[in-house]
Design a protein around this motif. Structure first.
Motif, PDB file in Angstrom:
ATOM      1  N   THR A 125      33.811  48.161  38.847  1.00  0.00           N
ATOM      2  CA  THR A 125      33.568  46.966  39.665  1.00  0.00           C
ATOM      3  C   THR A 125      33.721  47.364  41.131  1.00  0.00           C
ATOM      4  O   THR A 125      34.543  48.221  41.465  1.00  0.00           O
ATOM      5  N   GLY A 126      32.926  46.725  41.985  1.00  0.00           N
ATOM      6  CA  GLY A 126      33.048  46.913  43.437  1.00  0.00           C
ATOM      7  C   GLY A 126      33.035  48.372  43.863  1.00  0.00           C
ATOM      8  O   GLY A 126      32.195  49.161  43.416  1.00  0.00           O
ATOM      9  N   THR A 127      34.006  48.750  44.715  1.00  0.00           N
ATOM     10  CA  THR A 127      34.056  50.131  45.209  1.00  0.00           C
ATOM     11  C   THR A 127      34.530  51.111  44.134  1.00  0.00           C
ATOM     12  O   THR A 127      34.574  52.321  44.393  1.00  0.00           O
ATOM     13  N   THR A 153      29.475  46.166  38.138  1.00  0.00           N
ATOM     14  CA  THR A 153      29.416  44.737  38.428  1.00  0.00           C
ATOM     15  C   THR A 153      29.955  44.449  39.822  1.00  0.00           C
ATOM     16  O   THR A 153      31.019  44.942  40.188  1.00  0.00           O
ATOM     17  N   CYS A 154      29.176  43.673  40.574  1.00  0.00           N
ATOM     18  CA  CYS A 154      29.607  43.225  41.899  1.00  0.00           C
ATOM     19  C   CYS A 154      29.327  41.729  42.015  1.00  0.00           C
ATOM     20  O   CYS A 154      28.690  41.141  41.153  1.00  0.00           O
ATOM     21  N   ARG A 155      29.790  41.150  43.108  1.00  0.00           N
ATOM     22  CA  ARG A 155      29.556  39.722  43.309  1.00  0.00           C
ATOM     23  C   ARG A 155      28.073  39.423  43.475  1.00  0.00           C
ATOM     24  O   ARG A 155      27.561  38.474  42.903  1.00  0.00           O
ATOM     25  N   ASP A 156      27.359  40.224  44.301  1.00  0.00           N
ATOM     26  CA  ASP A 156      25.931  39.956  44.523  1.00  0.00           C
ATOM     27  C   ASP A 156      25.145  41.264  44.645  1.00  0.00           C
ATOM     28  O   ASP A 156      25.717  42.354  44.702  1.00  0.00           O
ATOM     29  N   ALA A 158      23.466  42.676  47.023  1.00  0.00           N
ATOM     30  CA  ALA A 158      23.662  43.529  48.209  1.00  0.00           C
ATOM     31  C   ALA A 158      24.822  44.501  47.984  1.00  0.00           C
ATOM     32  O   ALA A 158      24.805  45.636  48.464  1.00  0.00           O
ATOM     33  N   GLU A 159      25.813  44.061  47.214  1.00  0.00           N
ATOM     34  CA  GLU A 159      26.977  44.914  46.963  1.00  0.00           C
ATOM     35  C   GLU A 159      26.686  46.019  45.942  1.00  0.00           C
ATOM     36  O   GLU A 159      27.455  46.963  45.818  1.00  0.00           O
ATOM     37  N   LEU A 160      25.582  45.874  45.211  1.00  0.00           N
ATOM     38  CA  LEU A 160      25.191  46.912  44.248  1.00  0.00           C
ATOM     39  C   LEU A 160      24.379  48.029  44.906  1.00  0.00           C
ATOM     40  O   LEU A 160      24.136  49.072  44.306  1.00  0.00           O
ATOM     41  N   THR A 190      25.542  41.143  38.387  1.00  0.00           N
ATOM     42  CA  THR A 190      26.242  40.397  39.428  1.00  0.00           C
ATOM     43  C   THR A 190      26.911  39.181  38.796  1.00  0.00           C
ATOM     44  O   THR A 190      26.503  38.714  37.726  1.00  0.00           O
ATOM     45  N   THR A 191      27.929  38.687  39.483  1.00  0.00           N
ATOM     46  CA  THR A 191      28.657  37.527  38.950  1.00  0.00           C
ATOM     47  C   THR A 191      28.494  36.271  39.798  1.00  0.00           C
ATOM     48  O   THR A 191      28.863  35.196  39.372  1.00  0.00           O
ATOM     49  N   ARG A 192      27.961  36.430  41.026  1.00  0.00           N
ATOM     50  CA  ARG A 192      27.944  35.233  41.886  1.00  0.00           C
ATOM     51  C   ARG A 192      26.582  34.928  42.504  1.00  0.00           C
ATOM     52  O   ARG A 192      26.501  34.138  43.454  1.00  0.00           O
ATOM     53  N   ASP A 193      25.520  35.612  42.058  1.00  0.00           N
ATOM     54  CA  ASP A 193      24.184  35.218  42.528  1.00  0.00           C
ATOM     55  C   ASP A 193      23.144  35.548  41.461  1.00  0.00           C
ATOM     56  O   ASP A 193      23.474  36.118  40.418  1.00  0.00           O
ATOM     57  N   GLY A 199      26.820  38.557  34.864  1.00  0.00           N
ATOM     58  CA  GLY A 199      28.059  38.527  34.093  1.00  0.00           C
ATOM     59  C   GLY A 199      28.939  39.744  34.284  1.00  0.00           C
ATOM     60  O   GLY A 199      28.491  40.803  34.699  1.00  0.00           O
ATOM     61  N   ARG A 200      30.213  39.512  33.991  1.00  0.00           N
ATOM     62  CA  ARG A 200      31.186  40.603  34.102  1.00  0.00           C
ATOM     63  C   ARG A 200      30.943  41.660  33.018  1.00  0.00           C
ATOM     64  O   ARG A 200      30.508  41.324  31.912  1.00  0.00           O
ATOM     65  N   ILE A 201      31.266  42.892  33.317  1.00  0.00           N
ATOM     66  CA  ILE A 201      31.136  43.990  32.341  1.00  0.00           C
ATOM     67  C   ILE A 201      31.876  43.628  31.051  1.00  0.00           C
ATOM     68  O   ILE A 201      31.348  43.800  29.947  1.00  0.00           O
ATOM     69  N   THR A 202      33.094  43.117  31.224  1.00  0.00           N
ATOM     70  CA  THR A 202      33.933  42.797  30.062  1.00  0.00           C
ATOM     71  C   THR A 202      33.225  41.784  29.152  1.00  0.00           C
ATOM     72  O   THR A 202      33.177  41.975  27.935  1.00  0.00           O
ATOM     73  N   GLU A 203      32.652  40.734  29.758  1.00  0.00           N
ATOM     74  CA  GLU A 203      31.960  39.704  28.955  1.00  0.00           C
ATOM     75  C   GLU A 203      30.731  40.291  28.267  1.00  0.00           C
ATOM     76  O   GLU A 203      30.472  40.000  27.101  1.00  0.00           O
ATOM     77  N   GLY A 232      38.221  50.109  38.669  1.00  0.00           N
ATOM     78  CA  GLY A 232      37.988  48.832  39.346  1.00  0.00           C
ATOM     79  C   GLY A 232      39.305  48.194  39.723  1.00  0.00           C
ATOM     80  O   GLY A 232      40.306  48.896  39.911  1.00  0.00           O
ATOM     81  N   SER A 233      39.298  46.865  39.814  1.00  0.00           N
ATOM     82  CA  SER A 233      40.530  46.159  40.175  1.00  0.00           C
ATOM     83  C   SER A 233      41.539  46.279  39.030  1.00  0.00           C
ATOM     84  O   SER A 233      41.171  46.602  37.893  1.00  0.00           O
ATOM     85  N   LEU A 234      42.781  45.983  39.335  1.00  0.00           N
ATOM     86  CA  LEU A 234      43.835  46.076  38.323  1.00  0.00           C
ATOM     87  C   LEU A 234      43.511  45.181  37.125  1.00  0.00           C
ATOM     88  O   LEU A 234      43.639  45.603  35.962  1.00  0.00           O
TER      89      LEU A 234
HETATM   90  P1  A2P Z   1      33.934  37.619  39.584  1.00  0.00           P
HETATM   91  O1  A2P Z   1      32.932  37.299  40.638  1.00  0.00           O
HETATM   92  O2  A2P Z   1      33.717  36.836  38.318  1.00  0.00           O
HETATM   93  O3  A2P Z   1      35.357  37.559  40.069  1.00  0.00           O
HETATM   94  P2  A2P Z   1      35.702  42.000  43.880  1.00  0.00           P
HETATM   95  O4  A2P Z   1      34.564  42.041  44.845  1.00  0.00           O
HETATM   96  O5  A2P Z   1      36.541  40.761  43.976  1.00  0.00           O
HETATM   97  O6  A2P Z   1      36.513  43.264  43.861  1.00  0.00           O
HETATM   98  O7  A2P Z   1      35.042  41.925  42.418  1.00  0.00           O
HETATM   99  C1  A2P Z   1      34.047  42.826  42.015  1.00  0.00           C
HETATM  100  C2  A2P Z   1      33.457  42.363  40.721  1.00  0.00           C
HETATM  101  O8  A2P Z   1      34.428  42.518  39.672  1.00  0.00           O
HETATM  102  C3  A2P Z   1      33.062  40.887  40.728  1.00  0.00           C
HETATM  103  O9  A2P Z   1      31.768  40.785  40.193  1.00  0.00           O
HETATM  104  C4  A2P Z   1      34.111  40.251  39.844  1.00  0.00           C
HETATM  105  O10 A2P Z   1      33.646  39.127  39.119  1.00  0.00           O
HETATM  106  C5  A2P Z   1      34.430  41.363  38.879  1.00  0.00           C
HETATM  107  N1  A2P Z   1      35.755  41.207  38.248  1.00  0.00           N
HETATM  108  C6  A2P Z   1      36.899  40.830  38.837  1.00  0.00           C
HETATM  109  N2  A2P Z   1      37.922  40.813  37.948  1.00  0.00           N
HETATM  110  C7  A2P Z   1      37.401  41.183  36.762  1.00  0.00           C
HETATM  111  C8  A2P Z   1      37.939  41.362  35.449  1.00  0.00           C
HETATM  112  N3  A2P Z   1      39.230  41.134  35.185  1.00  0.00           N
HETATM  113  N4  A2P Z   1      37.096  41.737  34.483  1.00  0.00           N
HETATM  114  C9  A2P Z   1      35.793  41.955  34.741  1.00  0.00           C
HETATM  115  N5  A2P Z   1      35.219  41.816  35.951  1.00  0.00           N
HETATM  116  C10 A2P Z   1      36.015  41.436  36.958  1.00  0.00           C
END
Ligand code: A2P
Length: 268
Positions: A125-127, A153-156, A158-160, A190-193, A199-203, A232-234
């Protein structure tokens, strides 16, 4: 003027020179810098980099090296946090500026921490795509695995963009293209556009949508053949651990290779 009177130009300890900067969004940018001759690393590892703080002490953070081990320069991919101690300043660097780089690479997102297998999955996710930007350019990745799948997976959209441009350039890359061939598959969401896949990778793993979209004919990863790397994030990392362990994959380390490895992406 004698030698003793010549004032030395102040330089940073472990200074490297920035060679290129590219901004993608108001939250993301990449830069390249010179590589210390002494620095040897394995694709996927991270180092401490930073700038001199106002208190005269280096302000350093862990950054995955986004360039492969064979590249003569180093590349980094960074978030910009407006009030982040380091990135609020780092985002303003330009070619010719100096950064501090401690040449001591470490990390678990390395091919040596995984057992041999057929298919290698990169989950970011993200960076968190940074270490995979390195590993996707590493010939060894393609020599060890028949198929490599980059899920990001990113929010939109442009971030990909950083990842998209890199992935799309690889099959035709004069240095690495022949290794990549048609082995690299890309699944950005993407998750927000609005975007081709959402959708999220996990989903998308749990629902099976990712496997169906990729045309793989499977409904989960198989510990016999599939290997995973997570960055990715924690919260993302913990969710991915649950999913992968639920499918029977075990976490590996340099000292004890197994079926998947995980590392937290840099956050300021
Ligand atoms: P979401 O938009 O649903 O929060 P960020 O820019 O905040 O670091 O997030 C990068 C991407 O990671 C976003 O698309 C975000 O989705 C997704 N994300 C954040 N937390 C989780 C998680 N626990 N499992 C899967 N994806 C996640």
């Amino acid at each position: 003027m004698t030698d003793a009177q010549i004032k030395p130009v102040p330089t940073l300890p472990d200074a490297q020179t920035v060679t290129e900067v590219e901004h993608y969004t108001d939250r993301l940018f990449r830069f390249r810098c010179t590589r210390p001759q002494s620095l040897r690393f394995r694709s996927g590892e991270f180092v401490m980099i930073g700038l001199m703080g106002d208190n005269g002490k280096p302000l350093l953070r862990a950054y995955s090296i986004a360039s492969p081990s064979w590249d003569e320069e180093l590349e980094f991919y960074s978030i910009k946090v407006p009030d982040g101690p380091l990135t609020s300043r780092l985002q303003h660097i330009k070619a010719g500026d100096e950064i501090i780089l401690r040449p001591k690479p470490v990390g678990t997102l390395v091919l040596d921490a995984l057992l041999p297998g057929k298919r290698l999955w990169f989950f970011a996710t993200g960076t968190g795509i940074a270490p995979f930007a390195s590993l996707m350019r590493e010939p060894d990745t393609y020599e060890r695995y028949d198929e490599v799948i980059m899920m990001h997976t990113c929010r939109d959209a442009a971030e990909l963009e950083y990842g998209r441009q890199l992935v799309e350039s690889l099959p035709n890359d004069p240095l690495i293209g022949e290794f990549v061939g048609d082995k690299l598959k890309y699944y950005p969401t993407t998750t927000r556009d609005d975007f081709a896949h959402k959708g999220r990778i996990t989903e998308n793993l749990i629902s099976g949508k990712a496997f169906a979209d990729l045309g793989l004919g499977i409904d989960k990863l198989d510990p016999e053949t599939d290997r995973g790397m997570v960055c990715g994030s924690l919260a993302f990392n913990l969710d991915m651990k649950d999913i992968l362990e639920g499918w029977g994959l075990n976490e590996g380390a340099n000292s004890e290779p197994a079926e998947y490895v995980v590392e937290k992406a840099f956050v300021d």
